[in-house]
Write an enzyme that holds these catalytic residues in place. Structure first.
Site, PDB file in Angstrom:
ATOM      1  N   ASP A  82       0.855  -1.208   0.000  1.00 19.51           N
ATOM      2  CA  ASP A  82       0.000   0.000   0.000  1.00 19.51           C
ATOM      3  C   ASP A  82       0.882   1.247   0.000  1.00 19.51           C
ATOM      4  O   ASP A  82       0.825   2.081   0.904  1.00 19.51           O
ATOM      5  CB  ASP A  82      -0.947  -0.002   1.218  1.00 19.51           C
ATOM      6  CG  ASP A  82      -0.212   0.088   2.555  1.00 19.51           C
ATOM      7  OD1 ASP A  82      -0.813   0.608   3.519  1.00 19.51           O
ATOM      8  OD2 ASP A  82       0.955  -0.356   2.635  1.00 19.51           O
TER       9      ASP A  82
ATOM     10  N   ASP B 230       6.765   1.174   1.871  1.00 20.43           N
ATOM     11  CA  ASP B 230       6.479   0.137   0.874  1.00 20.43           C
ATOM     12  C   ASP B 230       7.345   0.360  -0.368  1.00 20.43           C
ATOM     13  O   ASP B 230       7.860  -0.588  -0.962  1.00 20.43           O
ATOM     14  CB  ASP B 230       5.016   0.192   0.422  1.00 20.43           C
ATOM     15  CG  ASP B 230       4.018   0.041   1.537  1.00 20.43           C
ATOM     16  OD1 ASP B 230       3.833   0.996   2.317  1.00 20.43           O
ATOM     17  OD2 ASP B 230       3.439  -1.050   1.655  1.00 20.43           O
TER      18      ASP B 230
ATOM     19  N   ASN C  30      -2.512   2.838   3.347  1.00 22.13           N
ATOM     20  CA  ASN C  30      -1.978   4.166   3.699  1.00 22.13           C
ATOM     21  C   ASN C  30      -2.790   5.277   3.039  1.00 22.13           C
ATOM     22  O   ASN C  30      -3.019   6.327   3.634  1.00 22.13           O
ATOM     23  CB  ASN C  30      -0.517   4.281   3.263  1.00 22.13           C
ATOM     24  CG  ASN C  30       0.405   3.483   4.153  1.00 22.13           C
ATOM     25  OD1 ASN C  30       0.221   3.446   5.367  1.00 22.13           O
ATOM     26  ND2 ASN C  30       1.387   2.813   3.552  1.00 22.13           N
TER      27      ASN C  30
ATOM     28  N   THR D 184       2.799  -6.039   2.737  1.00 24.55           N
ATOM     29  CA  THR D 184       3.342  -4.938   3.550  1.00 24.55           C
ATOM     30  C   THR D 184       2.277  -3.863   3.820  1.00 24.55           C
ATOM     31  O   THR D 184       2.597  -2.733   4.176  1.00 24.55           O
ATOM     32  CB  THR D 184       4.559  -4.280   2.844  1.00 24.55           C
ATOM     33  OG1 THR D 184       4.116  -3.730   1.596  1.00 24.55           O
ATOM     34  CG2 THR D 184       5.673  -5.275   2.621  1.00 24.55           C
TER      35      THR D 184
ATOM     36  N   PHE E 149      -0.947  -0.428  12.462  1.00 22.73           N
ATOM     37  CA  PHE E 149      -1.840   0.045  11.397  1.00 22.73           C
ATOM     38  C   PHE E 149      -2.328  -1.085  10.484  1.00 22.73           C
ATOM     39  O   PHE E 149      -3.531  -1.201  10.231  1.00 22.73           O
ATOM     40  CB  PHE E 149      -1.126   1.122  10.573  1.00 22.73           C
ATOM     41  CG  PHE E 149      -1.931   1.655   9.424  1.00 22.73           C
ATOM     42  CD1 PHE E 149      -1.708   1.178   8.137  1.00 22.73           C
ATOM     43  CD2 PHE E 149      -2.918   2.604   9.617  1.00 22.73           C
ATOM     44  CE1 PHE E 149      -2.454   1.647   7.059  1.00 22.73           C
ATOM     45  CE2 PHE E 149      -3.668   3.091   8.546  1.00 22.73           C
ATOM     46  CZ  PHE E 149      -3.441   2.611   7.264  1.00 22.73           C
ATOM     47  N   ASN E 150      -1.428  -1.882   9.904  1.00 19.54           N
ATOM     48  CA  ASN E 150      -1.838  -2.886   8.909  1.00 19.54           C
ATOM     49  C   ASN E 150      -2.863  -3.855   9.481  1.00 19.54           C
ATOM     50  O   ASN E 150      -3.822  -4.224   8.803  1.00 19.54           O
ATOM     51  CB  ASN E 150      -0.626  -3.672   8.393  1.00 19.54           C
ATOM     52  CG  ASN E 150       0.258  -2.829   7.496  1.00 19.54           C
ATOM     53  OD1 ASN E 150      -0.178  -1.818   6.940  1.00 19.54           O
ATOM     54  ND2 ASN E 150       1.511  -3.219   7.373  1.00 19.54           N
TER      55      ASN E 150
ATOM     56  N   HIS F 195       9.720   0.313   8.209  1.00 17.24           N
ATOM     57  CA  HIS F 195       8.971  -0.922   8.446  1.00 17.24           C
ATOM     58  C   HIS F 195       9.080  -1.961   7.312  1.00 17.24           C
ATOM     59  O   HIS F 195       9.618  -3.038   7.503  1.00 17.24           O
ATOM     60  CB  HIS F 195       7.486  -0.602   8.621  1.00 17.24           C
ATOM     61  CG  HIS F 195       7.172   0.389   9.698  1.00 17.24           C
ATOM     62  ND1 HIS F 195       7.314   0.133  11.050  1.00 17.24           N
ATOM     63  CD2 HIS F 195       6.701   1.658   9.606  1.00 17.24           C
ATOM     64  CE1 HIS F 195       6.943   1.199  11.748  1.00 17.24           C
ATOM     65  NE2 HIS F 195       6.565   2.144  10.896  1.00 17.24           N
ATOM     66  N   ASP F 196       8.526  -1.632   6.157  1.00 17.37           N
ATOM     67  CA  ASP F 196       8.251  -2.656   5.138  1.00 17.37           C
ATOM     68  C   ASP F 196       9.487  -3.325   4.537  1.00 17.37           C
ATOM     69  O   ASP F 196       9.450  -4.530   4.244  1.00 17.37           O
ATOM     70  CB  ASP F 196       7.368  -2.065   4.034  1.00 17.37           C
ATOM     71  CG  ASP F 196       5.990  -1.696   4.569  1.00 17.37           C
ATOM     72  OD1 ASP F 196       5.338  -0.818   3.986  1.00 17.37           O
ATOM     73  OD2 ASP F 196       5.574  -2.296   5.584  1.00 17.37           O
TER      74      ASP F 196
HETATM   75  O1  RIB Z   1       2.451   0.241  10.813  1.00 15.95           O
HETATM   76  C1  RIB Z   1       3.338   0.380   9.729  1.00 15.95           C
HETATM   77  C2  RIB Z   1       2.736  -0.156   8.470  1.00 15.95           C
HETATM   78  O2  RIB Z   1       1.567   0.582   8.138  1.00 15.95           O
HETATM   79  C3  RIB Z   1       3.667  -0.016   7.244  1.00 15.95           C
HETATM   80  O3  RIB Z   1       3.399  -1.056   6.358  1.00 15.95           O
HETATM   81  C4  RIB Z   1       3.240   1.291   6.647  1.00 15.95           C
HETATM   82  O4  RIB Z   1       3.497   1.358   5.240  1.00 15.95           O
HETATM   83  C5  RIB Z   1       1.761   1.242   6.884  1.00 15.95           C
HETATM   84  O5  RIB Z   1       1.178   0.464   5.847  1.00 15.95           O
HETATM   85 CA    CA Z   2       2.810  -0.525   4.043  1.00  9.89          CA
END
Ligand code: RIB
Ligand code: CA
Length: 314
Positions: free
Chosen positions: A12, A17, A42, A128, A170-171, A244-245
């Site tokens: 996303d 990403d 996102n 991701t 979040f994801n 993160h990703d």
């Molecule tokens: O919490 C971080 C995640 O949420 C990452 O994948 C960021 O790109 C968002 O999608």
């Molecule tokens: Ca992401």
């Protein structure tokens, strides 16, 4: 001789990403990207699919096949994160109409058809973003399961707390029902949670090193990170933001950068305050069967060294 990992990258974009995409596209000896599927997360789907295609252009891979998947979570309305990623989802660079085309087929159908036509234990799914596309694919066609070698996902949290609510990452928060389907699917899962991604921070020195790479993507990736990191720097009062990703792709390339622990993870789907919380049975107090390899440490310098080495190939 290492056999290339055949992956479907489900994302996303989202600046982090985008860095994961670049790293995967650079690792041509280790990874064969069968296709890229975009999911709403996102930012809405019309932007995540556009951003995925734009990143293919930037990485000079206009041959990449990109699909649009789900535009909303399985059971909730979409929650987005423009406050982190900007209105475009890729703030930090000029946004232009991509050359890389969008495929007609729905991303979930692509995942199903690709898995069904593959050999057993041959496909690595790398989500991701929210797990909507993967959850829908498994829900619609459980015969894809034997084809999945591994799912290496970014999501979840235990020790680091939540980043979208006090208890959820979040994801997982955006689509907890899809996450529950994935976590209960029975296939090998590696989870790159906030517990480990918060150890790979985009410090000034690291971003300068990326910008100074002898690489066509050094400047755009440094600019993407500089926009993306401002939110977390302010929130956590740290030098840099968690990247993160790309942890998912770094794991595929060099797994020994990470230490993993086999645990049971369930997702809260009904909590009033805890929707999307990953309930990690770290000390096996429930007796629930382990279903996840939970990444809990990473060699951060080794991660950025790998990232720079591979980005220099583009
Ligand atoms: O919490 C971080 C995640 O949420 C990452 O994948 C960021 O790109 C968002 O999608
Ligand atoms: Ca992401």
């Amino acid at each position: 001789m290492n056999i290339k990992k055949q992956i479907i990258l489900d994302c996303d974009p989202g600046q982090d990403d985008a860095v994961a995409m670049a790293l995967a596209m650079a690792a041509t000896d280790e990874i064969e990207i069968l296709g890229i599927t975009a999911v709403a997360g996102n930012v809405p789907l019309n932007l995540t699919q556009r951003n995925a295609r734009l990143m293919c252009d930037i990485c000079q891979r206009t041959d990449m096949i990109v699909y649009a998947g789900a535009e909303k979570p399985m059971a909730h309305s979409l929650v987005t994160a423009e406050h982190v990623h900007g209105k475009s989802g890729l703030d930090g660079i000029d946004i232009v109409e991509p050359i890389t085309p969008l495929q007609e087929k729905h991303g979930v159908d692509y995942i199903i058809e690709t898995c069904l036509s593959a050999a057993d234990n041959s496909i690595t799914l790398v989500p991701t973003g929210p797990l909507t596309n993967i959850g829908l694919a498994i829900h619609q066609e459980s015969n894809i399961l034997p084809k999945i070698k591994e799912i290496v996902l970014m999501g979840g949290t235990l020790r680091e707390g939540g980043n979208i609510t006090p208890s959820a990452e979040f994801n997982i928060y955006v689509d907890p029902e899809a996450a529950q389907i994935v976590l209960r699917c029975g296939r090998p899962i590696v989870m790159m949670s906030l517990d480990v991604t918060h150890q790979v921070l985009t410090t000034r020195k690291r971003v300068d090193a990326i910008r100074n790479l002898d690489s066509t993507v050094g400047e755009p990736i440094a600019s993407l990170i500089e926009f993306y990191e401002r939110y977390d720097e302010e929130k956590y009062h740290l030098d840099g933001a968690p990247l993160h990703d790309p942890c998912t792709i770094a794991y595929l390339i060099k797994p020994d950068l990470f230490s993993l622990k086999e645990v049971n993870v369930e997702v809260e789907t009904g909590g009033k305050f805890t929707r999307g919380a990953t309930v990690v049975d770290y000390w096996d107090v429930t007796g629930r069967l382990p279903n996840v390899q939970w990444a809990h440490t990473v060699d951060a310098n080794g991660f950025f060294e790998l990232l720079n080495n591979y980005l220099s190939k583009i």
